[in-house]
Design an enzyme around this catalytic site. Sequence first.
Site, mmCIF file in Angstrom:
data_model
loop_
_atom_site.group_PDB
_atom_site.id
_atom_site.type_symbol
_atom_site.label_atom_id
_atom_site.label_comp_id
_atom_site.label_asym_id
_atom_site.label_seq_id
_atom_site.Cartn_x
_atom_site.Cartn_y
_atom_site.Cartn_z
ATOM 1 N N HIS A 1 -0.255 -0.319 -9.856
ATOM 2 C CA HIS A 1 -0.883 -1.209 -8.767
ATOM 3 C C HIS A 1 -1.436 -2.455 -9.738
ATOM 4 O O HIS A 1 -2.740 -2.644 -9.731
ATOM 5 C CB HIS A 1 -2.080 -0.430 -8.208
ATOM 6 C CG HIS A 1 -2.559 -1.375 -6.882
ATOM 7 N ND1 HIS A 1 -2.941 -0.310 -5.532
ATOM 8 C CD2 HIS A 1 -2.474 -2.500 -6.339
ATOM 9 C CE1 HIS A 1 -3.306 -1.465 -4.814
ATOM 10 N NE2 HIS A 1 -3.073 -2.660 -5.185
ATOM 11 N N ARG B 1 0.839 -1.321 0.049
ATOM 12 C CA ARG B 1 -0.085 -0.153 0.144
ATOM 13 C C ARG B 1 0.760 1.189 -0.088
ATOM 14 O O ARG B 1 1.811 1.376 0.759
ATOM 15 C CB ARG B 1 -0.883 0.122 1.252
ATOM 16 C CG ARG B 1 -2.327 -0.852 1.033
ATOM 17 C CD ARG B 1 -3.189 -0.634 0.107
ATOM 18 N NE ARG B 1 -4.375 -1.458 -0.057
ATOM 19 C CZ ARG B 1 -4.519 -2.373 -0.842
ATOM 20 N NH1 ARG B 1 -3.367 -2.772 -1.718
ATOM 21 N NH2 ARG B 1 -5.518 -3.022 -0.905
ATOM 22 N N GLU C 1 -2.766 7.515 -5.031
ATOM 23 C CA GLU C 1 -2.717 6.772 -6.397
ATOM 24 C C GLU C 1 -4.364 6.641 -6.861
ATOM 25 O O GLU C 1 -4.532 6.340 -8.136
ATOM 26 C CB GLU C 1 -2.279 5.357 -6.439
ATOM 27 C CG GLU C 1 -2.999 4.412 -5.578
ATOM 28 C CD GLU C 1 -2.456 2.837 -5.659
ATOM 29 O OE1 GLU C 1 -1.565 2.596 -5.381
ATOM 30 O OE2 GLU C 1 -3.304 1.982 -5.712
HETATM 31 C C1 COI Z 1 -6.287 -5.709 -2.974
HETATM 32 O O1 COI Z 1 -6.932 -6.598 -3.416
HETATM 33 O O2 COI Z 1 -6.117 -5.299 -1.969
HETATM 34 C C2 COI Z 1 -5.271 -5.063 -4.158
HETATM 35 O O3 COI Z 1 -4.558 -4.456 -3.658
HETATM 36 C C3 COI Z 1 -5.787 -5.078 -5.760
HETATM 37 C C4 COI Z 1 -6.826 -4.130 -5.685
HETATM 38 C C5 COI Z 1 -6.447 -2.640 -5.563
HETATM 39 C C6 COI Z 1 -7.552 -4.292 -7.206
#
Ligand code: COI
Length: 326
Positions: A292, A231, A260
């Site tokens: 991401h 993150r 982001e």
């Molecule tokens: C999550 O599953 O927490 C991710 O980081 C992917 C999402 C932002 C699509």
Amino acid sequence: MKIAAFSCREDEIGYFEGYGKQYGIDLVWTSNAPGLDNAKLVEGCQAVSVITTPIAEDLIRVWHKYGIKVISTRTVGYEHIHYQLAASLGITVSNVSYSAHTVAEYTVMCILMAIRRMKTIMTRYIGQDYSLKQVRGRELCHMTIGVIGTGQIGENVIANLSGFGCKILAYDPYPKETVKKYAEYVSLDRLWSASDLITLHAPATEETYHLIDEETLKQMKDGVILINAARGSLIHTTALIAALESGKVGAAALDVLEEEGKIYYKDFKYAATGHHEMAILQAMPQVLMTPHTAFFTDEAVSDMIEYSISSCLKTLTGENNPWKIN
Ligand code: COI
């Protein structure tokens, strides 16, 4: 049972249709992000499926009036949902799990690309510069890798890295026996000072906010390499930029970035992003940036949709829901 699915990408529709049929649920979907302007879409639904859009108090209250009982995020992270308020209104919030290999393998790719200076090699190649200036890399087997967070993803990263013969240090408030086979659990202070490369696999919480900042950067080795596929909030971006500029941080691979949300997954080909830190980082040859995408595999997208539908169904039929948050 009827679910309203928001922010549906084209590549998700087939899975929604397939799993909707398999689980016997009705679906209404939109490519738009959830908001007050389209709240009416949930009329007649008992559950909503969302992705990363912040789900704040006002929207939860409106959905509650429409009779929504479950908010399922098709993500592992759930910090974008005001789940405490949802709980107080009797709304269950759930996340999903998906193949831990997806982010783990991507992380190993980022590690290798960072230590072998791949961004420079590839951009030079495009410009027909085949010289060897400043592209000499390092061998993973001679490095000490610090892994922060040994949940499913961190544990998989460690297992994958074990094949390279590097020394692996790990930090997690909840150590796991299975990890000890490949890594040595150490204090954060030791991990900062002893690692040649540090990779982050912790969730976004108050405790992990700006885990890497001016102070912790000072404790690290000169030329340390940082990898973040967790993150953006884990790293104080301006402190990182200063450390990259001074050479304290030798290289970084960042699949996530603070702020982001307004940019990633959108096309800015003909527009300014307005994200100044991102522009500075992207201009640095030693910084590999990706939007991401560590999660984005066939297997993970399939899991995200199946488990989002399944978790709504489990809650609404009174079954134990392993993805329940609140
Ligand atoms: C999550 O599953 O927490 C991710 O980081 C992917 C999402 C932002 C699509």
